[in-house]
Design a protein around this motif. Structure first.
Motif, PDB file in Angstrom:
ATOM      1  N   GLY A   1      72.297   5.577  18.261  1.00 41.29           N
ATOM      2  CA  GLY A   1      71.918   6.982  18.447  1.00 41.29           C
ATOM      3  C   GLY A   1      73.096   7.869  18.846  1.00 41.29           C
ATOM      4  O   GLY A   1      73.027   9.088  18.715  1.00 41.29           O
TER       5      GLY A   1
ATOM      6  N   GLY B   1      73.393  14.024  17.984  1.00 37.50           N
ATOM      7  CA  GLY B   1      73.361  15.394  17.458  1.00 37.50           C
ATOM      8  C   GLY B   1      72.987  16.424  18.505  1.00 37.50           C
ATOM      9  O   GLY B   1      73.171  17.621  18.297  1.00 37.50           O
TER      10      GLY B   1
ATOM     11  N   PRO C   1      71.534  10.940  26.557  1.00 37.73           N
ATOM     12  CA  PRO C   1      72.459  10.261  25.633  1.00 37.73           C
ATOM     13  C   PRO C   1      72.555  11.063  24.346  1.00 37.73           C
ATOM     14  O   PRO C   1      71.577  11.215  23.627  1.00 37.73           O
TER      15      PRO C   1
ATOM     16  N   TYR D   1      66.792  -3.308  19.012  1.00 33.51           N
ATOM     17  CA  TYR D   1      68.237  -3.585  18.943  1.00 33.51           C
ATOM     18  C   TYR D   1      68.495  -5.091  19.000  1.00 33.51           C
ATOM     19  O   TYR D   1      69.091  -5.601  19.938  1.00 33.51           O
TER      20      TYR D   1
ATOM     21  N   SER E   1      61.015   5.457  19.371  1.00 33.14           N
ATOM     22  CA  SER E   1      62.045   6.335  19.920  1.00 33.14           C
ATOM     23  C   SER E   1      61.536   7.777  19.941  1.00 33.14           C
ATOM     24  O   SER E   1      60.521   8.102  19.322  1.00 33.14           O
ATOM     25  N   PHE E   2      62.298   8.614  20.621  1.00 31.45           N
ATOM     26  CA  PHE E   2      61.915  10.026  20.696  1.00 31.45           C
ATOM     27  C   PHE E   2      62.161  10.783  19.404  1.00 31.45           C
ATOM     28  O   PHE E   2      61.818  11.962  19.306  1.00 31.45           O
TER      29      PHE E   2
ATOM     30  N   GLY F   1      67.844  16.947  21.660  1.00 37.13           N
ATOM     31  CA  GLY F   1      67.047  16.878  22.885  1.00 37.13           C
ATOM     32  C   GLY F   1      67.659  17.692  24.005  1.00 37.13           C
ATOM     33  O   GLY F   1      66.955  18.367  24.759  1.00 37.13           O
TER      34      GLY F   1
HETATM   35  C1  LIG Z   1      68.943   9.739  17.917  1.00 33.70           C
HETATM   36  C2  LIG Z   1      69.045   9.053  19.205  1.00 33.70           C
HETATM   37  C3  LIG Z   1      69.772   9.596  20.279  1.00 33.70           C
HETATM   38  C4  LIG Z   1      70.544  10.896  20.164  1.00 33.70           C
HETATM   39  O1  LIG Z   1      69.675  11.984  20.039  1.00 33.70           O
HETATM   40  P1  LIG Z   1      70.211  13.424  19.613  1.00 33.70           P
HETATM   41  O2  LIG Z   1      69.092  14.335  19.872  1.00 33.70           O
HETATM   42  O3  LIG Z   1      70.610  13.334  18.193  1.00 33.70           O
HETATM   43  O4  LIG Z   1      71.391  13.718  20.479  1.00 33.70           O
HETATM   44  C5  LIG Z   1      69.772   8.924  21.483  1.00 33.70           C
HETATM   45  N1  LIG Z   1      69.105   7.758  21.642  1.00 33.70           N
HETATM   46  C6  LIG Z   1      68.399   7.205  20.638  1.00 33.70           C
HETATM   47  C7  LIG Z   1      67.686   5.913  20.891  1.00 33.70           C
HETATM   48  C8  LIG Z   1      68.325   7.824  19.390  1.00 33.70           C
HETATM   49  O5  LIG Z   1      67.614   7.272  18.409  1.00 33.70           O
END
Ligand SMILES: *Cc1c(COP(=O)(O)O)cnc(C)c1O
Length: 408
Positions: free
Chosen positions: A313, A251, A248, A396, A121-122, A254
């Motif tokens: 997320g 918090g 999406p 998932y 993930s990012f 991004g």
């Molecule tokens: C953490 C997460 C998000 C939300 O990212 P934020 O920067 O906290 O808004 C979205 N998608 C995935 C897969 C995540 O792990």
């Protein structure tokens, strides 16, 4: 020469009040969490010096800058002569989605696939930056509350850095997100309660564990790592920004980080000074505090009660950067959309089947939101759109089982 400088970071200040917390000789003198006002801390760079010393082609030159998000060294906080804690994060593919373009009658639709990052993930981008800085500034151990991908990412980067990690998760956190923490040698604490309870317990235990907390936007540097999403996207599009970005939002690091990236690139003169993408915050109807606050024209968002969604997320009932998210949406002339879990699950499947990208539920949610904004006419067919698939669907398992079809 760039190497004559240690860092282009200029100062750290409160994102709400603006008061300066570290600068000059004091800069990078210690670990910081929130500002005295209890708000996220913002990094300002000496963009004039950066612009005078390097140009954008040097960033793109792999022989100079290498590969991955640390190519953007000048726009990141780590002193230039130090090695980051890295697992090869960033430089993820930006892929056209021709069959979805046909279906949605859109000229140009791109998917930025963040699922191919280390730990899937990012979160890798933010944690690479935050763990790097925490180690540099003297942290011995790290702690984080997590209901999804953040814990695994922190455990992996902690392992890379040689730092102990402590991850507090709700008991109902997907099993893979618990197992990966232990795989990387992290300490897992299963809490009977929601993510906010994990946050309280992590905060209460952090002194005893002698650990520095890396909660979302409660230290300055995860945001800087996430900022590279926007830097990279502009570069991949040939130093342009798209018309619309779907993000999406949990918090919101991004979303806030990309807006910061575009501001910095514009100040540097590396992209058009005025054009900004309209940012779309996507949440689940089971947890949509930012959508509600946007619709109610609030400056801050009140916490969501009984947050429920399979998109882990997005299961963030209250965000400390709420006002920064809402400001980014308004300044960019963007909007906020909540989608049903059933629809985002369908679109997790549709996105994967249409593109070959292993979509996470959060990526599916963006496609659902795009459908709805196409239908309402908020997005025109000639507009260029980017969707973020923020993680790999492969993590998932419980969700994938729900999508399983009968044998043909
Ligand atoms: C953490 C997460 C998000 C939300 O990212 P934020 O920067 O906290 O808004 C979205 N998608 C995935 C897969 C995540 O792990």
């Amino acid at each position: 020469m760039a190497s004559a400088r240690t860092s282009y970071l200029h100062r750290l200040r409160c994102s709400l009040e603006g008061d300066v917390l570290q600068q000059g000789a004091n800069l990078l003198s210690g670990l910081l969490s929130l500002s005295p006002a209890g708000k996220p801390i913002w990094c300002d760079y000496d963009l004039k010096a950066i612009g005078a010393e390097i140009d954008r082609d040097q960033i793109s030159d792999a022989s100079r800058a290498g590969h991955g998000m640390w190519r953007w060294r000048e726009l990141l906080p780590l002193p230039m002569d130090l090695e980051p804690v890295s697992l090869g994060e960033g430089d993820t593919p930006l892929l056209r989605a021709p069959s979805l373009e046909d279906e949605l009658e859109l000229d140009r639709l791109w998917i930025k696939d963040e699922g191919v990052n280390p730990t899937g993930s990012f979160k890798a981008r933010g944690m690479s930056a935050a763990v790097t800085m925490a180690k540099h500034l003297g942290a011995k151990a790290l702690v984080v509350p997590s209901a999804g991908n953040a814990g695994g990412a922190m455990a992996a980067y902690g392992a890379r850095a040689g730092l102990a990690t402590h991850v507090f998760v709700p008991e109902d956190t997907p099993e893979i997100n618990q197992l990966e923490v232990e795989l990387y040698g992290g300490n897992l604490y299963r809490i009977d309660g929601l993510i906010d309870e994990c946050g309280h317990q992590a905060a209460a235990k952090k002194d005893e564990l002698d650990a520095f907390a890396l909660s979302t936007l409660k230290e300055p540097y995860r945001l800087e790592g996430k900022k590279t999403l926007g830097l990279e996207l502009a570069e991949q599009l040939g130093w342009r920004v798209p018309d619309v970005i779907f993000y999406p939002t949990g918090g919101g690091t991004g979303l806030i980080g990309m807006q910061k990236a575009f501001d910095e690139l514009a100040t540097l003169g590396w992209i058009d000074p005025v054009k900004r993408p309209r940012m779309v915050c996507v949440q689940s109807t089971g947890c949509a505090p930012m959508v509600r606050a946007f619709e109610e024209k609030q400056t801050f968002a009140r916490p969501w009660e009984n947050a429920r969604t399979c998109a882990s997320g997005l299961r963030v009932p209250g965000a400390v950067g709420d006002f920064l998210i809402l400001r980014a949406l308004r300044e960019s002339l963007g909007t906020a959309v909540a989608v049903e879990d059933a629809a985002l699950l369908d679109d997790m499947g549709a996105l994967s089947a249409a593109t070959g990208i292993c979509a996470a539920p959060e990526g599916g949610a963006c496609l659902t939101a795009l459908r709805s904004l196409r239908k309402s006419g908020w997005i025109k067919s000639h507009e260029e759109v980017v969707i973020f698939n923020t993680g790999t669907g492969a993590k998932y398992l419980e969700v994938l089982r729900q999508l399983k079809k009968p044998q043909p």
